[in-house]
Design an enzyme around this catalytic site. Structure first.
Site, PDB file in Angstrom:
ATOM      1  N   PRO A 155       2.409   4.582  -1.142  1.00  0.00           N
ATOM      2  CA  PRO A 155       3.157   5.258  -0.072  1.00  0.00           C
ATOM      3  C   PRO A 155       2.313   5.656   1.123  1.00  0.00           C
ATOM      4  O   PRO A 155       2.645   6.633   1.806  1.00  0.00           O
ATOM      5  CB  PRO A 155       3.664   6.499  -0.799  1.00  0.00           C
ATOM      6  CG  PRO A 155       2.528   6.857  -1.732  1.00  0.00           C
ATOM      7  CD  PRO A 155       1.934   5.542  -2.171  1.00  0.00           C
ATOM      8  N   ASP A 156       1.243   4.935   1.410  1.00  0.00           N
ATOM      9  CA  ASP A 156       0.279   5.384   2.418  1.00  0.00           C
ATOM     10  C   ASP A 156       0.892   5.623   3.799  1.00  0.00           C
ATOM     11  O   ASP A 156       0.690   6.679   4.414  1.00  0.00           O
ATOM     12  CB  ASP A 156      -0.863   4.365   2.532  1.00  0.00           C
ATOM     13  CG  ASP A 156      -1.727   4.322   1.287  1.00  0.00           C
ATOM     14  OD1 ASP A 156      -1.154   4.356   0.188  1.00  0.00           O
ATOM     15  OD2 ASP A 156      -2.952   4.229   1.409  1.00  0.00           O
ATOM     16  N   HIS A 157       1.595   4.613   4.334  1.00  0.00           N
ATOM     17  CA  HIS A 157       2.135   4.775   5.678  1.00  0.00           C
ATOM     18  C   HIS A 157       3.137   5.921   5.743  1.00  0.00           C
ATOM     19  O   HIS A 157       3.142   6.713   6.694  1.00  0.00           O
ATOM     20  CB  HIS A 157       2.804   3.480   6.145  1.00  0.00           C
ATOM     21  CG  HIS A 157       1.844   2.360   6.365  1.00  0.00           C
ATOM     22  ND1 HIS A 157       1.487   1.477   5.362  1.00  0.00           N
ATOM     23  CD2 HIS A 157       1.155   1.967   7.467  1.00  0.00           C
ATOM     24  CE1 HIS A 157       0.619   0.604   5.841  1.00  0.00           C
ATOM     25  NE2 HIS A 157       0.399   0.875   7.120  1.00  0.00           N
ATOM     26  N   VAL A 202       0.833  -1.200   0.000  1.00  0.00           N
ATOM     27  CA  VAL A 202       0.000   0.000   0.000  1.00  0.00           C
ATOM     28  C   VAL A 202       0.871   1.255   0.000  1.00  0.00           C
ATOM     29  O   VAL A 202       0.389   2.354   0.268  1.00  0.00           O
ATOM     30  CB  VAL A 202      -0.982   0.039   1.192  1.00  0.00           C
ATOM     31  CG1 VAL A 202      -1.953  -1.108   1.117  1.00  0.00           C
ATOM     32  CG2 VAL A 202      -0.249   0.043   2.518  1.00  0.00           C
TER      33      VAL A 202
END
Length: 807
Positions: A570-572, A568
């Site tokens: 670059p969400d974090h 996921v």
């Protein structure tokens, strides 16, 4: 004269090397005076193949540069003088080197007891791997990225260079600012031990952290081989390349079904679910491929937008460099990166107060500021920071966390929203998740219907939940009342949503001039792509990540070659980047008295991370890939080890380990064959340990469950066990962002049910009478929790941290 930035007045000495230097770069972007300290003659990493090293220049832009001979008595005294006037020191000495030079954290604190010392090392200052070395590929293997990257049955694939490095950098920057706020509250310094290994395990795309929407379609058990990820966010060939689609919501699938001509075999309502469509990918995807084959990327993106179906083109690096959106928004700029090096380059992560907090000054020449470094007395630093900060950050005798007393109104959703709020909640802030049960957060998806799953439990621990319908006038009025006594409002909606709700930054500053608003979206609030539907997979495709994250053994035309389906990203990291800028804004607010708007585009995260590759391409060259490195097979079933021998000295050491004295004179292909033959006869753990003992960066590919049993992570107590009354059993969770000398580990209060604290918040913060509250509940403006119909055996729970009192 440049605009004021939130960390103006903060002095940081940067003694770090390698990937750690990107931490100081981001803090410099936000206004800190970062002084790069190099040995006489400069950092050897400054140059590559006789030219300016682009990665080095990117890491050190916006910094001042001085030289200090740490091996000489005069140089050591000069450094001590600098330490006395500094607020923060960033260093990445090995534990042995730090002691030998008298630069261990305790030595620095003896010179300046108010100092924050952040050590950024490959594996931290403690644990069995503390003396190991690591590069990006090694951290990728051990950090849980590699085991999910690539196609089942094939060699795992290293992701593009830069994204793991920047994960470490932003992780360290957040830990540093948290420690600095603690110093503001107490006047006492802090040591911060950041292990790059742990930063990747917990910060890149954690196996025991908030996950994306596609998790609903995955098997409960994690596969031993790479996951079959091609169906998650599939690619399709088209007339001029490839496109990618994201069919997550029911309405998106229904629009796609109509575009396909409503094929009878997919008319069953069960295909409204993500999981059913994943299982039928072998029949569904050929239909979509046939529909797309003769259309261009632009035609498909436009048609998808008209039908509200998320579609993006897959852009090459050269295409990214010329993309009008990135040039219009300032994501990419033409600038001087180093002395004499003018090129197109990523500017920076965020905008603060409407201005890009990015590249302002080229990387310094060797010793450029030896004679011009501004004098800075200790008292001046204290006046700007500690005394002002005491208003916002009063003493914390109960040690409930450095950010206790802050209030964050969290409108965030999915992974970015979860991660942003959790970072503040873990450090003691009162984070109130404001949610509407009519439009539930996608992260609340569960197979059981309980409203809590491990992903949500990880992402929303330590928060409270207020059920509130902001679309109703009375709901918006109540929210505005909360804003009057809040510090931060955070959202990651489609651009324009806050404005449509009457909750724009301008609207909120009329209520509370000190409010800081964090507004995050896929492509930002400006530019021609601002209205595009935003999902991480579309961001990756549009920014060059996908085209670089592929199996190079397959043809470019093969859509199965793309290998980023299981992440996921670059969400974090976007959540971290936004949190750092917001905390910097909170610190800066105590100097200016004003709030500000922090804007983050996820696309800019990827653009910054690919900086070396994009900048090299802008110069008409490929990023140099010198030496021998890669993923090598080991003994056992699907076991792999990363070996990184790009330094010529590493090949000499390989020759000693292998007992092949002629190896340094062999071709690179022969060296690769020798490494492959040697690793194939050993377990990945044994191979890595033997190579590390010889001073060669190497690491085994760790699967996510194996991280829980890794001896180094266990020795550093990197995981804790988190219980929740609506989970069948406790789950492992990250214990902390770094090892601090005095800051306590986060509490593990359970993530809330939707609206769980509605009545509590209304009674204590909104001062509603019981009659008013019940009327608003009856009208569904306020939403207390619905009793969960799913009976799950409860587990023992720790006491919840007391809610913060109104400020």
């Amino acid at each position: 004269m440049r605009a004021e930035l939130p960390l103006d007045g903060l002095r940081i000495l940067d003694l770090s090397h390698g990937v750690a230097q990107s931490c100081g770069r981001y803090l410099a972007d936000l206004g800190a005076e970062v002084v790069r300290v190099e040995p006489p003659g400069g950092d050897p990493a400054r140059r590559s193949r006789g030219a300016v090293s682009v990665p080095w220049a990117l890491r050190n832009a916006n910094k001042l540069g001085i030289t200090v001979d740490l091996d000489a008595v005069e140089g050591q005294e000069r450094l001590r003088d600098l330490v006395r006037s500094a607020d923060v020191v960033l260093e990445s000495f090995s534990p042995a080197e730090a002691v030998e030079r008298g630069l261990a954290p305790d030595d620095l604190l003896a010179v300046n007891p108010t100092l924050v010392v952040t050590s950024i090392t490959p594996f931290g200052r403690t644990g069995p791997y503390r003396d190991w070395s690591a590069t990006e590929p090694v951290l990728t293997a051990m950090g849980g990225v590699l085991c999910r990257s690539g196609l089942p049955g094939r060699q795992p694939v290293l992701p593009p260079a830069g994204i793991v490095e920047q994960t470490v950098a932003v992780h360290a920057a957040w830990a540093t600012l948290v420690a600095y706020v603690k110093r503001l509250r107490t006047g006492v310094g802090e040591t911060v031990d950041v292990a790059a290994f742990e930063a990747v395990v917990h910060g890149f795309d954690p196996g025991f952290g908030a996950q994306g929407s596609a998790a609903a379609g995955r098997a409960e058990s994690f596969p031993r081989d790479r996951p079959e990820a091609a169906s998650f966010y599939p690619f399709f060939p088209c007339a001029d390349g490839h496109v990618r689609i994201c069919l997550l919501a029911k309405r998106q699938w229904r629009a796609m079904f109509e575009w396909l001509g409503e094929p009878t075999e997919f008319a069953d309502p069960r295909y409204d679910t993500v999981a059913a469509r994943f299982q039928a990918a072998d029949r569904l995807h050929p239909l979509i491929a046939a529909l797309f084959a003769d259309k261009t990327r632009d035609e498909l993106v436009a048609e998808g937008s008209a039908r509200a179906i998320p579609v993006s083109g897959v852009l090459t690096v050269d295409e990214v460099l010329e993309t009008p959106h990135f040039l219009e928004t300032g994501s990419l700029i033409d600038a001087e990166l180093a002395d004499g090096l003018h090129t197109r380059v990523p500017s920076g992560y965020v905008s603060v107060g409407g201005m890009r907090a990015g590249l302002r000054n080229r990387a310094p020449n060797v010793g450029e500021h030896n004679d011009t470094l501004p004098d800075r007395s200790r008292a001046a630093g204290e006046d700007q920071h500690r005394s002002a900060g005491a208003t916002m950050f009063p003493p914390d005798p109960e040690r409930t966390g450095p950010l206790a007393g802050m209030r964050v109104l969290d409108l965030g959703v999915i992974v970015v929203g979860a991660e942003f709020g959790r970072l503040f909640a873990d450090q003691g802030a009162d984070v109130i998740k404001v949610e509407n049960t009519t439009f539930p957060d996608g992260l609340r998806q569960t197979r059981s219907g309980s409203g809590i799953n491990p992903s949500f439990a990880w992402g929303h621990r330590n928060k409270r939940s207020l059920g509130l319908d902001l679309r109703r006038p009375e709901g918006a009025r109540l929210f505005r009342q909360l804003v009057a006594h809040a510090d931060v409002v955070a959202a990651n909606f489609k651009p324009g949503t806050l404005e449509a709700l009457g909750l724009s930054f301008d609207d909120l500053t009329e209520i509370n001039p000190r409010i800081i608003v964090s507004d995050s979206s896929a492509f930002g609030a400006r530019g021609r792509w601002s209205t595009r539907m935003g999902y991480g997979p579309l961001v990756r495709s549009s920014c060059g990540v996908s085209v670089l994250w592929r199996d190079s053994q397959l043809t470019e035309e093969d859509p199965s070659a793309y290998c980023d389906g299981s992440t996921v990203y670059p969400d974090h990291i976007a959540g971290h980047v936004s949190a750092i800028a917001v905390l910097a804004a909170v610190i800066g607010r105590e100097r200016t008295g004003r709030g500000t708007l922090v804007e983050t585009a996820q696309a800019d995260i990827a653009i910054v991370h690919l900086g070396p590759t994009l900048t090299a391409a802008a110069q008409g060259a490929e990023a140099p890939q010198e030496g021998v490195y890669g993923v090598f097979p080991c003994a056992g079933d699907d076991e792999w080890c990363v070996v990184d021998a790009r330094d010529p000295a590493h090949v000499d050491r390989l020759a000693q380990v292998f007992g092949e004295p002629d190896l340094p004179r062999a071709s690179s292909g022969a060296v690769v064959d020798a490494v492959r033959s040697w690793t194939a006869r050993r377990t990945s753990a044994d191979a890595a340990a033997m190579l590390q003992q010889a001073g060669i960066p190497a690491g085994p590919m760790l699967r996510l469950p194996e991280q829980l049993m890794d001896p180094h992570l266990m020795a550093r107590n990197s995981f804790q066990t988190m219980a929740h009354p609506h989970l069948k059993q406790p789950v492992p969770t990250n214990a902390r962002i770094a090892h601090f000398s005095t800051i306590p580990d986060p509490q593990l209060n359970p993530a809330p049910l939707a609206g769980e604290h509605t009545r509590e918040i209304c009674a204590t913060l909104l001062d509603l009478t019981s009659e008013e509250l019940e009327r608003l509940v009856a009208d569904n403006v306020l939403q207390p929790p619905v009793i969960d119909p799913v009976t799950i055996e409860s587990v023992p729970m720790p006491p919840r941290r007391p809610a913060q009192t109104p400020r």
